[in-house]
Design a protein around this motif. Structure first.
Motif, PDB file in Angstrom:
ATOM      1  N   ALA A  87       4.935 -12.051  -5.367  1.00  0.00           N
ATOM      2  CA  ALA A  87       5.036 -10.934  -6.311  1.00  0.00           C
ATOM      3  C   ALA A  87       4.211  -9.789  -5.757  1.00  0.00           C
ATOM      4  CB  ALA A  87       4.517 -11.361  -7.683  1.00  0.00           C
ATOM      5  N   GLU A  88       4.858  -8.724  -5.338  1.00  0.00           N
ATOM      6  CA  GLU A  88       4.143  -7.598  -4.737  1.00  0.00           C
ATOM      7  C   GLU A  88       3.114  -7.023  -5.711  1.00  0.00           C
ATOM      8  OE1 GLU A  88       4.240  -6.487  -1.622  1.00  0.00           O
ATOM      9  OE2 GLU A  88       5.523  -8.218  -1.247  1.00  0.00           O
ATOM     10  N   PRO A  89       1.990  -6.499  -5.198  1.00  0.00           N
ATOM     11  CA  PRO A  89       0.996  -5.896  -6.094  1.00  0.00           C
ATOM     12  C   PRO A  89       1.631  -4.804  -6.943  1.00  0.00           C
ATOM     13  CG  PRO A  89       0.143  -6.072  -3.847  1.00  0.00           C
ATOM     14  CD  PRO A  89       1.593  -6.414  -3.777  1.00  0.00           C
ATOM     15  N   SER A  90       1.186  -4.710  -8.173  1.00  0.00           N
ATOM     16  CA  SER A  90       1.713  -3.678  -9.069  1.00  0.00           C
ATOM     17  C   SER A  90       1.253  -2.304  -8.610  1.00  0.00           C
ATOM     18  CB  SER A  90       1.222  -3.924 -10.497  1.00  0.00           C
ATOM     19  OG  SER A  90      -0.186  -3.733 -10.574  1.00  0.00           O
ATOM     20  N   ALA A  91       1.889  -1.276  -9.139  1.00  0.00           N
ATOM     21  CA  ALA A  91       1.485   0.097  -8.801  1.00  0.00           C
ATOM     22  C   ALA A  91       0.031   0.334  -9.181  1.00  0.00           C
ATOM     23  CB  ALA A  91       2.396   1.091  -9.509  1.00  0.00           C
ATOM     24  N   ALA A  92      -0.389  -0.234 -10.319  1.00  0.00           N
ATOM     25  CA  ALA A  92      -1.780  -0.059 -10.761  1.00  0.00           C
ATOM     26  C   ALA A  92      -2.744  -0.755  -9.805  1.00  0.00           C
ATOM     27  CB  ALA A  92      -1.953  -0.608 -12.175  1.00  0.00           C
ATOM     28  N   GLU A  93      -2.382  -1.959  -9.333  1.00  0.00           N
ATOM     29  CA  GLU A  93      -3.243  -2.679  -8.393  1.00  0.00           C
ATOM     30  C   GLU A  93      -3.324  -1.941  -7.057  1.00  0.00           C
ATOM     31  OE1 GLU A  93      -2.653  -7.302  -9.905  1.00  0.00           O
ATOM     32  OE2 GLU A  93      -1.219  -6.420  -8.506  1.00  0.00           O
ATOM     33  N   ARG A  94      -2.186  -1.451  -6.567  1.00  0.00           N
ATOM     34  CA  ARG A  94      -2.200  -0.709  -5.304  1.00  0.00           C
ATOM     35  C   ARG A  94      -3.058   0.549  -5.425  1.00  0.00           C
ATOM     36  NH1 ARG A  94       3.387  -1.859  -5.537  1.00  0.00           N
ATOM     37  NH2 ARG A  94       3.863   0.324  -6.035  1.00  0.00           N
ATOM     38  N   ALA A  95      -2.920   1.242  -6.549  1.00  0.00           N
ATOM     39  CA  ALA A  95      -3.711   2.466  -6.753  1.00  0.00           C
ATOM     40  C   ALA A  95      -5.200   2.137  -6.826  1.00  0.00           C
ATOM     41  CB  ALA A  95      -3.255   3.170  -8.030  1.00  0.00           C
ATOM     42  N   ALA A  96      -5.548   1.038  -7.496  1.00  0.00           N
ATOM     43  CA  ALA A  96      -6.957   0.647  -7.624  1.00  0.00           C
ATOM     44  C   ALA A  96      -7.552   0.308  -6.261  1.00  0.00           C
ATOM     45  CB  ALA A  96      -7.092  -0.544  -8.568  1.00  0.00           C
ATOM     46  N   ILE A  97      -6.778  -0.401  -5.430  1.00  0.00           N
ATOM     47  CA  ILE A  97      -7.252  -0.766  -4.095  1.00  0.00           C
ATOM     48  C   ILE A  97      -7.460   0.482  -3.245  1.00  0.00           C
ATOM     49  CG2 ILE A  97      -6.589  -1.904  -1.941  1.00  0.00           C
ATOM     50  CD1 ILE A  97      -5.118  -4.004  -3.714  1.00  0.00           C
ATOM     51  N   GLU A  98      -6.475   1.368  -3.232  1.00  0.00           N
ATOM     52  CA  GLU A  98      -6.578   2.580  -2.413  1.00  0.00           C
ATOM     53  C   GLU A  98      -7.684   3.506  -2.907  1.00  0.00           C
ATOM     54  OE1 GLU A  98      -2.540   3.885  -2.721  1.00  0.00           O
ATOM     55  OE2 GLU A  98      -1.985   2.972  -0.792  1.00  0.00           O
ATOM     56  N   ARG A  99      -7.854   3.579  -4.232  1.00  0.00           N
ATOM     57  CA  ARG A  99      -8.902   4.435  -4.794  1.00  0.00           C
ATOM     58  C   ARG A  99     -10.291   3.909  -4.408  1.00  0.00           C
ATOM     59  NH1 ARG A  99      -7.017   4.460  -9.406  1.00  0.00           N
ATOM     60  NH2 ARG A  99      -8.167   2.734 -10.319  1.00  0.00           N
ATOM     61  N   GLN A 100     -10.458   2.609  -4.486  1.00  0.00           N
ATOM     62  CA  GLN A 100     -11.759   2.018  -4.157  1.00  0.00           C
ATOM     63  C   GLN A 100     -12.092   2.222  -2.684  1.00  0.00           C
ATOM     64  OE1 GLN A 100     -13.849   0.860  -6.244  1.00  0.00           O
ATOM     65  NE2 GLN A 100     -14.889  -1.009  -5.607  1.00  0.00           N
ATOM     66  N   LEU A 101     -11.111   2.072  -1.826  1.00  0.00           N
ATOM     67  CA  LEU A 101     -11.360   2.188  -0.399  1.00  0.00           C
ATOM     68  C   LEU A 101     -11.464   3.633   0.067  1.00  0.00           C
ATOM     69  CD1 LEU A 101      -9.136  -0.673   1.058  1.00  0.00           C
ATOM     70  CD2 LEU A 101     -11.562  -0.676   0.517  1.00  0.00           C
ATOM     71  N   ALA A 102     -11.037   4.559  -0.770  1.00  0.00           N
ATOM     72  CA  ALA A 102     -11.134   5.976  -0.411  1.00  0.00           C
ATOM     73  C   ALA A 102     -12.512   6.551  -0.701  1.00  0.00           C
ATOM     74  CB  ALA A 102     -10.071   6.779  -1.160  1.00  0.00           C
ATOM     75  N   GLU A 103     -13.376   5.775  -1.361  1.00  0.00           N
ATOM     76  CA  GLU A 103     -14.718   6.263  -1.682  1.00  0.00           C
ATOM     77  C   GLU A 103     -15.468   6.629  -0.401  1.00  0.00           C
ATOM     78  OE1 GLU A 103     -16.370   6.704  -4.598  1.00  0.00           O
ATOM     79  OE2 GLU A 103     -14.546   6.279  -5.724  1.00  0.00           O
ATOM     80  N   PRO A 104     -16.101   7.811  -0.331  1.00  0.00           N
ATOM     81  CA  PRO A 104     -16.846   8.190   0.873  1.00  0.00           C
ATOM     82  C   PRO A 104     -18.106   7.339   1.028  1.00  0.00           C
ATOM     83  CG  PRO A 104     -17.210   9.791  -0.879  1.00  0.00           C
ATOM     84  CD  PRO A 104     -16.143   8.857  -1.376  1.00  0.00           C
ATOM     85  N   ILE A 126      -9.618  -8.901  -8.217  1.00  0.00           N
ATOM     86  CA  ILE A 126      -8.170  -8.968  -8.425  1.00  0.00           C
ATOM     87  C   ILE A 126      -7.653 -10.401  -8.365  1.00  0.00           C
ATOM     88  CG2 ILE A 126      -5.928  -8.276  -7.484  1.00  0.00           C
ATOM     89  CD1 ILE A 126      -7.154  -5.662  -6.640  1.00  0.00           C
ATOM     90  N   SER A 127      -8.221 -11.208  -7.470  1.00  0.00           N
ATOM     91  CA  SER A 127      -7.715 -12.572  -7.290  1.00  0.00           C
ATOM     92  C   SER A 127      -8.338 -13.571  -8.255  1.00  0.00           C
ATOM     93  CB  SER A 127      -7.979 -13.040  -5.852  1.00  0.00           C
ATOM     94  OG  SER A 127      -9.370 -13.231  -5.638  1.00  0.00           O
ATOM     95  N   GLY A 128      -9.510 -13.236  -8.810  1.00  0.00           N
ATOM     96  CA  GLY A 128     -10.215 -14.195  -9.655  1.00  0.00           C
ATOM     97  C   GLY A 128     -10.887 -15.285  -8.850  1.00  0.00           C
ATOM     98  N   ALA A 131       1.350 -16.801  -4.844  1.00  0.00           N
ATOM     99  CA  ALA A 131       2.398 -15.777  -4.891  1.00  0.00           C
ATOM    100  C   ALA A 131       1.812 -14.401  -5.186  1.00  0.00           C
ATOM    101  CB  ALA A 131       3.435 -16.145  -5.953  1.00  0.00           C
ATOM    102  N   ARG A 132       0.690 -14.350  -5.878  1.00  0.00           N
ATOM    103  CA  ARG A 132       0.044 -13.076  -6.201  1.00  0.00           C
ATOM    104  C   ARG A 132      -1.021 -12.724  -5.179  1.00  0.00           C
ATOM    105  NH1 ARG A 132      -4.307 -11.430  -9.710  1.00  0.00           N
ATOM    106  NH2 ARG A 132      -3.954  -9.295 -10.464  1.00  0.00           N
ATOM    107  N   VAL A 133      -1.788 -13.719  -4.738  1.00  0.00           N
ATOM    108  CA  VAL A 133      -2.918 -13.460  -3.852  1.00  0.00           C
ATOM    109  C   VAL A 133      -2.461 -13.040  -2.455  1.00  0.00           C
ATOM    110  CG1 VAL A 133      -4.873 -14.534  -2.660  1.00  0.00           C
ATOM    111  CG2 VAL A 133      -4.524 -14.934  -5.103  1.00  0.00           C
ATOM    112  N   VAL A 134      -1.428 -13.681  -1.923  1.00  0.00           N
ATOM    113  CA  VAL A 134      -0.994 -13.389  -0.548  1.00  0.00           C
ATOM    114  C   VAL A 134      -0.631 -11.916  -0.364  1.00  0.00           C
ATOM    115  CG1 VAL A 134       0.814 -13.830   1.161  1.00  0.00           C
ATOM    116  CG2 VAL A 134      -0.324 -15.746   0.037  1.00  0.00           C
ATOM    117  N   PRO A 135       0.230 -11.324  -1.196  1.00  0.00           N
ATOM    118  CA  PRO A 135       0.544  -9.907  -0.993  1.00  0.00           C
ATOM    119  C   PRO A 135      -0.641  -8.978  -1.251  1.00  0.00           C
ATOM    120  CG  PRO A 135       1.619 -10.738  -2.970  1.00  0.00           C
ATOM    121  CD  PRO A 135       1.080 -11.921  -2.251  1.00  0.00           C
ATOM    122  N   ILE A 136      -1.550  -9.361  -2.141  1.00  0.00           N
ATOM    123  CA  ILE A 136      -2.742  -8.535  -2.376  1.00  0.00           C
ATOM    124  C   ILE A 136      -3.627  -8.519  -1.135  1.00  0.00           C
ATOM    125  CG2 ILE A 136      -4.957  -8.548  -3.599  1.00  0.00           C
ATOM    126  CD1 ILE A 136      -3.416  -9.148  -6.152  1.00  0.00           C
TER     127      ILE A 136
END
Length: 347
Positions: free
Chosen positions: A89-106, A123-125, A329-334
């Motif tokens: 199950a591919e990461p949701s749009a919200a999960e992808r945005a959260a990952i990219e936002r966190q990694l964009a921090e200077p 995200i994975s628990g 199924a959730r952890v691998v794509p994340i």
């Protein structure tokens, strides 16, 4: 015994096996025939389901804990599931945005790596792990600027634009001229080199007496080299976050397994060696239970993927560790998406 290929299972056996594994991964509890029959999708009696469960157990794909009439997948069964049945199950749009936002921090690369490990855990628990990149960045310049009478700030700039700061405790008040001279000397030796290469060249020049630096400027240069070298030596090979997630309600029923797992995680070098084996993988690699020697006793699973720079070179590995009932199924794509996002961040 080796598990049969998925193609050798009948459609009925494959459907029942899939439901058992999916229910077990969701609940952590063995799954019984009555629960499967109640789902309604099989159109089979409990007796018919029990017969198929028994066949799957004989094939080594399921096991029946002595405390329960239900079945749970064996490690061989989990491997068959993730290789032949699982639909990610591919990461949701919200999960992808959260990952990219966190990694964009200077901030420093180390902060990005720590954020990544914590992010994977959240995200994975489970527990998140990130290997610090092996390679040192190529450097552009270092400036030393005064903070107060006894301290200065060393500002290191990489050719990729990354900026990192370290405080120098000097013991004496340097003059502005000495600070400028030291900064110029260091920057002249940094261009196109790693810190270790530049430090070696600067130390040789100072020791030979060929340097035009005065005593105060030379002391500043040596202080700058020392703080960065000491910092590099202390950097962890592996960053692990979220160990507390491993202490869920299901885990506490098997406290010996959890103790073994936490002890394994304390051996960061051994965990790093396991992650190293995923460096050449094209995408996430899954290690289940006894498939890896390190976590054989704790019965844990690892999902790991390499992350690459913009040139496609592998610079590290990140992943998740948890019980074998991870939601693969959730952890691998994340893990895969996070690896790609981190690669863009460290470039």
């Amino acid at each position: 015994m080796p598990s049969p290929p998925i193609s050798e299972l009948t459609d009925r056996a494959r459907d029942i096996f899939r439901l058992v594994v999916e229910d077990y991964l969701a609940s952590g509890q063995p799954v019984g025939s009555k629960a499967l029959a109640a789902q309604g999708g099989l159109n089979l009696s409990s007796a018919s389901i029990r017969s198929v469960l028994s066949e799957l157990e004989q094939l080594g794909l399921l096991a029946a804990p002595h405390t329960s009439a239900g079945r749970m997948p064996t490690e061989s069964g989990l491997r068959l599931f993730v290789d032949g049945i699982m639909q990610v199950a591919e990461p949701s749009a919200a999960e992808r945005a959260a990952i990219e936002r966190q990694l964009a921090e200077p901030g420093p690369v180390e902060t990005a790596l720590e954020n990544t490990s914590a992010l994977l855990s959240d995200i994975s628990g489970a527990a998140g792990m990130v290997m610090v990149p092996r390679r040192e960045p190529t450097l552009s310049q270092m400036r030393i600027v005064p903070l107060d009478e006894m301290r200065a700030l060393a500002v290191l700039v990489g050719e990729d634009g990354q900026v990192e700061n370290r405080v120098l405790d000097l013991g004496t008040a340097p003059s502005p001229a000495a600070l400028q001279e030291a900064s110029n000397f260091i920057s002249a030796h940094l261009a196109g080199r790693t810190l270790a290469e530049a430090a070696s060249a600067m130390q040789r020049e100072i020791a030979s007496g060929k340097s035009a630096l005065d005593t105060a400027s030379a002391a500043l240069v040596e202080a700058g080299i020392a703080v960065w070298s000491q910092d590099a030596d202390k950097r962890p090979v592996l960053i692990v976050r979220g160990q507390a997630n491993l202490l869920d309600e299901a885990a506490l029923t098997d406290i010996e397994r959890v103790r073994s797992l936490l002890e394994d995680l304390e051996s960061k070098q051994s965990v790093a060696e396991l992650l190293e084996s995923a460096r050449e993988a094209k995408s996430a690699r899954i290690f289940i239970g006894a498939e890896n020697r390190l976590f054989a006793l704790s019965g844990s699973s690892v999902v790991a993927a390499p992350y690459r720079d913009r040139e496609g070179k592998v610079v590290g590995v990140l992943g998740v560790i948890g019980p074998t009932r991870l939601n693969y199924a959730r952890v691998v794509p994340i893990v895969d998406f996070t690896a790609r996002s981190l690669g863009k961040r460290i470039g």
